[in-house]
Design an enzyme around this catalytic site. Structure first.
Site, PDB file in Angstrom:
ATOM      1  N   GLY A   1      -5.659   6.082   6.282  1.00 55.37           N
ATOM      2  CA  GLY A   1      -4.499   5.306   5.887  1.00 55.37           C
ATOM      3  C   GLY A   1      -4.784   4.520   4.619  1.00 55.37           C
ATOM      4  O   GLY A   1      -5.570   4.963   3.777  1.00 55.37           O
ATOM      5  N   CYS A   2      -4.154   3.374   4.480  1.00 57.17           N
ATOM      6  CA  CYS A   2      -4.310   2.567   3.273  1.00 57.17           C
ATOM      7  C   CYS A   2      -5.775   2.300   2.962  1.00 57.17           C
ATOM      8  O   CYS A   2      -6.511   1.742   3.776  1.00 57.17           O
ATOM      9  CB  CYS A   2      -3.564   1.244   3.450  1.00 57.17           C
ATOM     10  SG  CYS A   2      -3.674   0.155   2.016  1.00 57.17           S
ATOM     11  N   PHE A   3      -6.212   2.697   1.778  1.00 62.53           N
ATOM     12  CA  PHE A   3      -7.640   2.572   1.469  1.00 62.53           C
ATOM     13  C   PHE A   3      -8.103   1.129   1.331  1.00 62.53           C
ATOM     14  O   PHE A   3      -9.294   0.843   1.468  1.00 62.53           O
ATOM     15  CB  PHE A   3      -8.058   3.404   0.251  1.00 62.53           C
ATOM     16  CG  PHE A   3      -7.177   3.344  -0.970  1.00 62.53           C
ATOM     17  CD1 PHE A   3      -6.381   2.254  -1.273  1.00 62.53           C
ATOM     18  CD2 PHE A   3      -7.159   4.433  -1.854  1.00 62.53           C
ATOM     19  CE1 PHE A   3      -5.591   2.227  -2.416  1.00 62.53           C
ATOM     20  CE2 PHE A   3      -6.368   4.415  -2.998  1.00 62.53           C
ATOM     21  CZ  PHE A   3      -5.583   3.307  -3.275  1.00 62.53           C
TER      22      PHE A   3
ATOM     23  N   CYS B   1       0.812  -1.206   0.000  1.00 61.58           N
ATOM     24  CA  CYS B   1       0.000   0.000   0.000  1.00 61.58           C
ATOM     25  C   CYS B   1       0.847   1.258   0.000  1.00 61.58           C
ATOM     26  O   CYS B   1       0.433   2.282  -0.517  1.00 61.58           O
ATOM     27  CB  CYS B   1      -0.949   0.013   1.195  1.00 61.58           C
ATOM     28  SG  CYS B   1      -2.455   0.946   0.880  1.00 61.58           S
TER      29      CYS B   1
END
Length: 216
Positions: free
Chosen positions: A55-57, A21
């Site tokens: 954060g990371c989708f 990510c």
């Protein structure tokens, strides 16, 4: 031909997944049938959208998908100035965009407050540098409000958390801007690539940190 021993192979695969990510060279998913989405079509008048950055989708879709009344989740980029950004451009920084998730939902079946409550439980509200193992402007936590009611609800929730934890809540509350859908291989990543997703999520320490903040 040289073969990796099982443990070495697992370590190598885990490292690859962990970097995914936050890297400029994302892992491409296995070939699977795409999941139906509403993201590219106008939202029907009976539906609404909410946008959150945590954060990371990849890790933000599943919790919302599990809520009755949520019609679709879409990974994408928002908050910046660059039109039609790519993953590589956003990852390099300087675009002002966040990795975010757009939640399309039926207000007659689920409230914005329920979505907001779900959002908080997916993030570390004290990390001003990113989220979990992903750091930088792209991964900062934020709530993007579409109207005054959403803004007031988000601000009220932030104040309640500040009173509870007695420490700054660094989640930004920002007016919604144009949301750009991420590339297709990012959509429904947890469904398309369950093993890679699990390795990434575990290796990033996301669930361990969430338990530390919010409990079981």
């Amino acid at each position: 031909m040289t073969h990796l021993k099982p443990f070495a192979a697992l370590v190598a695969f885990s490292a690859l997944a962990l970097a995914a990510c936050g890297t400029q060279s994302p892992i491409q998913p296995e070939t699977v049938a795409p999941t139906a989405k509403l993201a590219s079509a106008p939202v029907p008048s009976n539906l609404a959208t909410a946008i959150f950055a945590g954060g990371c989708f990849w890790c933000m879709e599943k919790p919302f998908d599990e809520i009755p009344g949520v019609v679709a989740t879409t990974s994408g980029y928002t908050g910046g100035t660059l039109a039609n950004p790519t993953y590589e451009q956003v990852g390099r920084g300087g675009t002002g965009h966040f990795e975010a998730v757009k939640v399309t939902y039926d207000p007659s079946k689920v409230s914005y407050q329920k979505l907001l409550d779900t959002y908080w439980l997916q993030i570390d509200p004290f990390d001003a540098f990113g989220q979990f193992c992903d750091k930088g402007e792209t991964y900062l936590p934020a709530i993007f409000y579409g109207n005054d009611d959403e803004k007031k609800a988000a601000e009220a929730a932030r104040e309640i958390l500040f009173a509870r934890f007695k420490k700054p809540i660094v989640v930004q509350i920002l007016p919604a801007k144009t949301f750009y859908d991420a590339e297709g291989y990012h959509q429904d990543y947890y469904q398309k690539n369950p093993l890679r997703y699990a390795y990434y999520r575990n290796g990033c320490g996301r669930d361990a940190r969430l338990r530390a903040v919010w409990g079981q």
